[in-house]
Design an enzyme around this catalytic site. Structure first.
Site, PDB file in Angstrom:
ATOM      1  N   ARG A  41      -1.380   6.923  15.512  1.00 38.02           N
ATOM      2  CA  ARG A  41      -1.279   8.209  14.814  1.00 38.02           C
ATOM      3  C   ARG A  41      -2.206   9.226  15.459  1.00 38.02           C
ATOM      4  O   ARG A  41      -3.100   8.867  16.244  1.00 38.02           O
ATOM      5  CB  ARG A  41      -1.587   8.068  13.328  1.00 38.02           C
ATOM      6  CG  ARG A  41      -2.959   7.502  13.015  1.00 38.02           C
ATOM      7  CD  ARG A  41      -3.121   7.286  11.500  1.00 38.02           C
ATOM      8  NE  ARG A  41      -4.394   6.639  11.205  1.00 38.02           N
ATOM      9  CZ  ARG A  41      -4.779   6.244  10.007  1.00 38.02           C
ATOM     10  NH1 ARG A  41      -4.007   6.410   8.956  1.00 38.02           N
ATOM     11  NH2 ARG A  41      -5.944   5.656   9.829  1.00 38.02           N
TER      12      ARG A  41
ATOM     13  N   TYR B  29      -9.612  -5.490   2.691  1.00 36.14           N
ATOM     14  CA  TYR B  29      -9.128  -4.132   3.010  1.00 36.14           C
ATOM     15  C   TYR B  29      -9.323  -3.306   1.732  1.00 36.14           C
ATOM     16  O   TYR B  29      -8.527  -3.396   0.803  1.00 36.14           O
ATOM     17  CB  TYR B  29      -7.643  -4.270   3.358  1.00 36.14           C
ATOM     18  CG  TYR B  29      -6.883  -3.119   3.962  1.00 36.14           C
ATOM     19  CD1 TYR B  29      -7.354  -1.817   3.990  1.00 36.14           C
ATOM     20  CD2 TYR B  29      -5.631  -3.365   4.522  1.00 36.14           C
ATOM     21  CE1 TYR B  29      -6.596  -0.796   4.566  1.00 36.14           C
ATOM     22  CE2 TYR B  29      -4.872  -2.354   5.092  1.00 36.14           C
ATOM     23  CZ  TYR B  29      -5.356  -1.072   5.108  1.00 36.14           C
ATOM     24  OH  TYR B  29      -4.603  -0.086   5.666  1.00 36.14           O
TER      25      TYR B  29
ATOM     26  N   ARG C 266      10.133   6.171  -2.305  1.00 36.72           N
ATOM     27  CA  ARG C 266      10.509   7.021  -3.433  1.00 36.72           C
ATOM     28  C   ARG C 266      11.936   7.517  -3.315  1.00 36.72           C
ATOM     29  O   ARG C 266      12.384   7.860  -2.227  1.00 36.72           O
ATOM     30  CB  ARG C 266       9.582   8.232  -3.507  1.00 36.72           C
ATOM     31  CG  ARG C 266       8.122   7.868  -3.660  1.00 36.72           C
ATOM     32  CD  ARG C 266       7.367   8.994  -4.344  1.00 36.72           C
ATOM     33  NE  ARG C 266       5.959   8.651  -4.416  1.00 36.72           N
ATOM     34  CZ  ARG C 266       5.047   9.075  -3.538  1.00 36.72           C
ATOM     35  NH1 ARG C 266       5.417   9.858  -2.540  1.00 36.72           N
ATOM     36  NH2 ARG C 266       3.794   8.727  -3.679  1.00 36.72           N
TER      37      ARG C 266
ATOM     38  N   ARG D 115      -9.669  -5.673  13.275  1.00 38.24           N
ATOM     39  CA  ARG D 115      -9.144  -4.681  14.198  1.00 38.24           C
ATOM     40  C   ARG D 115     -10.171  -3.560  14.281  1.00 38.24           C
ATOM     41  O   ARG D 115     -10.795  -3.192  13.275  1.00 38.24           O
ATOM     42  CB  ARG D 115      -7.818  -4.112  13.698  1.00 38.24           C
ATOM     43  CG  ARG D 115      -6.740  -5.142  13.537  1.00 38.24           C
ATOM     44  CD  ARG D 115      -6.303  -5.755  14.846  1.00 38.24           C
ATOM     45  NE  ARG D 115      -5.495  -4.838  15.637  1.00 38.24           N
ATOM     46  CZ  ARG D 115      -5.094  -5.088  16.881  1.00 38.24           C
ATOM     47  NH1 ARG D 115      -5.440  -6.232  17.467  1.00 38.24           N
ATOM     48  NH2 ARG D 115      -4.360  -4.222  17.538  1.00 38.24           N
TER      49      ARG D 115
ATOM     50  N   ARG E 273       0.834  -1.205   0.000  1.00 36.61           N
ATOM     51  CA  ARG E 273       0.000   0.000   0.000  1.00 36.61           C
ATOM     52  C   ARG E 273       0.870   1.256   0.000  1.00 36.61           C
ATOM     53  O   ARG E 273       0.414   2.324  -0.382  1.00 36.61           O
ATOM     54  CB  ARG E 273      -0.903   0.029   1.236  1.00 36.61           C
ATOM     55  CG  ARG E 273      -2.024  -0.995   1.208  1.00 36.61           C
ATOM     56  CD  ARG E 273      -2.856  -0.935   2.472  1.00 36.61           C
ATOM     57  NE  ARG E 273      -3.457   0.367   2.742  1.00 36.61           N
ATOM     58  CZ  ARG E 273      -4.566   0.826   2.188  1.00 36.61           C
ATOM     59  NH1 ARG E 273      -5.212   0.089   1.324  1.00 36.61           N
ATOM     60  NH2 ARG E 273      -5.031   2.012   2.516  1.00 36.61           N
TER      61      ARG E 273
ATOM     62  N   GLU F 234      -5.310   7.957  17.852  1.00 38.55           N
ATOM     63  CA  GLU F 234      -5.881   6.699  17.357  1.00 38.55           C
ATOM     64  C   GLU F 234      -5.181   5.472  17.943  1.00 38.55           C
ATOM     65  O   GLU F 234      -3.959   5.385  17.895  1.00 38.55           O
ATOM     66  CB  GLU F 234      -5.736   6.730  15.827  1.00 38.55           C
ATOM     67  CG  GLU F 234      -6.552   5.745  15.085  1.00 38.55           C
ATOM     68  CD  GLU F 234      -6.513   6.012  13.573  1.00 38.55           C
ATOM     69  OE1 GLU F 234      -6.705   7.167  13.119  1.00 38.55           O
ATOM     70  OE2 GLU F 234      -6.282   5.044  12.838  1.00 38.55           O
TER      71      GLU F 234
ATOM     72  N   ASP G 163     -10.040   0.292  -0.435  1.00 38.04           N
ATOM     73  CA  ASP G 163     -10.088   1.749  -0.495  1.00 38.04           C
ATOM     74  C   ASP G 163     -11.454   2.176  -1.035  1.00 38.04           C
ATOM     75  O   ASP G 163     -12.162   1.384  -1.672  1.00 38.04           O
ATOM     76  CB  ASP G 163      -8.973   2.266  -1.410  1.00 38.04           C
ATOM     77  CG  ASP G 163      -7.606   2.218  -0.717  1.00 38.04           C
ATOM     78  OD1 ASP G 163      -7.570   2.270   0.530  1.00 38.04           O
ATOM     79  OD2 ASP G 163      -6.589   2.120  -1.415  1.00 38.04           O
TER      80      ASP G 163
HETATM   81  N1  UDP Z   1       2.564   1.534   8.017  1.00 36.64           N
HETATM   82  C1  UDP Z   1       3.632   1.605   8.889  1.00 36.64           C
HETATM   83  N2  UDP Z   1       4.092   2.838   9.256  1.00 36.64           N
HETATM   84  C2  UDP Z   1       3.527   3.979   8.831  1.00 36.64           C
HETATM   85  C3  UDP Z   1       2.424   3.914   7.952  1.00 36.64           C
HETATM   86  C4  UDP Z   1       1.956   2.655   7.575  1.00 36.64           C
HETATM   87  O1  UDP Z   1       4.167   0.590   9.324  1.00 36.64           O
HETATM   88  O2  UDP Z   1       3.994   5.069   9.218  1.00 36.64           O
HETATM   89  C5  UDP Z   1       2.091   0.178   7.597  1.00 36.64           C
HETATM   90  C6  UDP Z   1       1.038  -0.385   8.544  1.00 36.64           C
HETATM   91  O3  UDP Z   1       1.201  -1.786   8.606  1.00 36.64           O
HETATM   92  C7  UDP Z   1      -0.253  -0.021   7.850  1.00 36.64           C
HETATM   93  C8  UDP Z   1       0.119  -0.207   6.381  1.00 36.64           C
HETATM   94  O4  UDP Z   1       1.483   0.243   6.317  1.00 36.64           O
HETATM   95  O5  UDP Z   1      -1.305  -0.878   8.241  1.00 36.64           O
HETATM   96  C9  UDP Z   1      -0.750   0.567   5.402  1.00 36.64           C
HETATM   97  O6  UDP Z   1      -0.736   1.951   5.742  1.00 36.64           O
HETATM   98  P1  UDP Z   1      -1.893   2.960   5.317  1.00 36.64           P
HETATM   99  O7  UDP Z   1      -1.417   4.323   5.608  1.00 36.64           O
HETATM  100  O8  UDP Z   1      -2.320   2.635   3.940  1.00 36.64           O
HETATM  101  O9  UDP Z   1      -3.034   2.557   6.370  1.00 36.64           O
HETATM  102  P2  UDP Z   1      -4.537   3.140   6.561  1.00 36.64           P
HETATM  103  O10 UDP Z   1      -4.490   4.607   6.357  1.00 36.64           O
HETATM  104  O11 UDP Z   1      -5.390   2.396   5.578  1.00 36.64           O
HETATM  105  O12 UDP Z   1      -4.836   2.772   7.984  1.00 36.64           O
END
Ligand code: UDP
Length: 383
Positions: A279, A348, A177, A249, A173, A300, A350
């Site tokens: 976060r 999962y 870069r 979850r 996901r 969160e 989007d």
């Molecule tokens: N992830 C991580 N660190 C970060 C952001 C994401 O380890 O700073 C991992 C984590 O396992 C997460 C996955 O990448 O579930 C996908 O992140 P995304 O931001 O797409 O999650 P969402 O916003 O869908 O919760």
């Protein structure tokens, strides 16, 4: 009198498919246990601060699918929005997804793209050719230092298990870069609905042949009395969870308010393992075209979803996959019901993919009715 279709779930799946069938001449009832539409992308303006709050956590619309982009713009004005995420690791702030700025700052270097590529290739651990889990995939891609700092703690808090137990696909996901682009998404279209997602979904549902039935749980038995049911509730709930519960979850949000700009960005990740939250989101930054003095924030936390909690993320580990296969086989044997969406197909998803699949499911239904053939339980393979 035409056929009467029941959509269980007034989230994106039920609203989009319901609208398509109403436009095709069907009578549609869209039901939801919650008192509002839009499912987990529900937004509500906070009466005290005026901030548009993403009640069930942040939702950012991004897609490469031009038809889906046109579709959402038909029902709501999408404002320009570029999602940027920061992350606080060991008391220092970095940019996510990992980009050249993150790499240079983290390692205290000033590398150009090709140098950074070579440097990261050097850091990367060979591991198996076909990574079997999240950790192996991350180690191959970025090496241990970046993985441990940015991913391991966050991922284990988010998913409640070892990163070695998680599928490698979760990592895909996020891009990595070798330039200074810190746009979280790489899709062609990105934006935020001017009046929030709920206003958009209300407009999608605003059709003379759509009736809303909110704030009441519809039982599978009751649902079955219709000409066809589209079920976007949890797949296992259709069967009364009789073979066990598919694991999810859930999230807890610790809401707080502040005056001014509290963190300076929409999303700050907290990947350190000793910080309990994953976060913090500052909701007014999801609407950069609005001005607010006061601010609403969510801290969160992720945990296992109990029977009375709101399911968010399907876990899809080995044990869930076996149970999923059992429910999918039983679902395929049912007549008159189609399962759709994140909960109905236990994936999962989007928002753009959810809308795409709902449009395709409605089309499949219309084609099946036109040909006099049976509508299948799934139009995608959940396994
Ligand atoms: N992830 C991580 N660190 C970060 C952001 C994401 O380890 O700073 C991992 C984590 O396992 C997460 C996955 O990448 O579930 C996908 O992140 P995304 O931001 O797409 O999650 P969402 O916003 O869908 O919760």
């Amino acid at each position: 009198m035409g056929e009467h279709i029941l959509m269980v779930g007034a989230g994106l799946s039920g609203a989009v498919a319901g609208r398509a069938l109403a436009e095709a001449g069907y009578r549609v009832t869209v039901a939801d246990a919650r008192p509002h539409v839009a499912g987990n992308c529900h937004t509500e303006r906070c009466p005290e601060t005026g901030v548009m709050v993403h009640v069930y956590g942040p939702h950012i619309f991004h897609t490469d699918d031009a038809e889906v982009w046109d579709y959402v713009n038909r029902f709501e004005t999408f404002m320009p929005y570029r999602h940027q995420v920061r992350t606080t690791v060991g008391g220092r702030v970095h940019a996510m997804p990992i980009n050249l700025l993150t790499i240079n700052q983290f390692f205290g270097r000033a590398m150009r793209p090709q140098e950074a590529r070579a440097f990261i290739a050097d850091q990367a651990e060979a591991g198996p050719e076909d990574p079997r889990n999240f950790e192996e995939q991350a180690l191959r891609l970025m090496g241990r230092a970046l993985y441990e700092a940015f991913f391991r703690g966050y991922t284990e808090k988010q998913w409640g298990c070892a990163a070695t137990d998680l599928p490698a696909a979760i990592l895909s996901r996020l891009p990595m870069r070798f330039n200074y682009d810190d746009n979280y998404f790489f899709h062609r279209f990105q934006g935020m609905p001017n009046g929030g997602y709920t206003a958009m979904v209300e407009r999608i549902l605003d059709h003379p042949d759509i009736a809303l039935d909110l704030g009441r749980t519809v039982t599978p038995a009751e649902a079955g009395a219709h000409d066809h049911v589209f079920w976007s509730g949890p797949l296992d709930a259709w069967f009364g969870h009789d073979a066990g519960r598919l694991g999810y979850r859930t999230l807890d949000f610790e809401r707080f308010t502040a005056t001014g700009d509290w963190q300076g960005c929409a999303v700050m990740n907290w990947p350190d393992a000793d910080v309990p939250h994953t976060r913090i989101t500052e909701h007014k930054h999801f609407a950069p075209w609005e001005t607010h003095t006061e601010s609403v924030l969510y801290r969160e936390y992720s945990r296992a979803c109990g029977p009375d909690d709101i399911p968010y993320y399907p876990i899809r580990l080995a044990q869930e996959k076996a149970l999923l296969a059992e429910y999918v086989a039983r679902a395929r044997a049912e007549a008159g019901v189609t399962f759709m969406g994140r909960l109905g197909t236990y994936r999962y998803l989007d928002m753009d993919v959810t809308i795409r699949e709902a449009l395709d499911t409605a089309r499949a239904f219309l084609a099946a009715r036109a040909q006099g053939s049976a509508m299948p339980a799934f139009t995608v393979n959940p396994l």
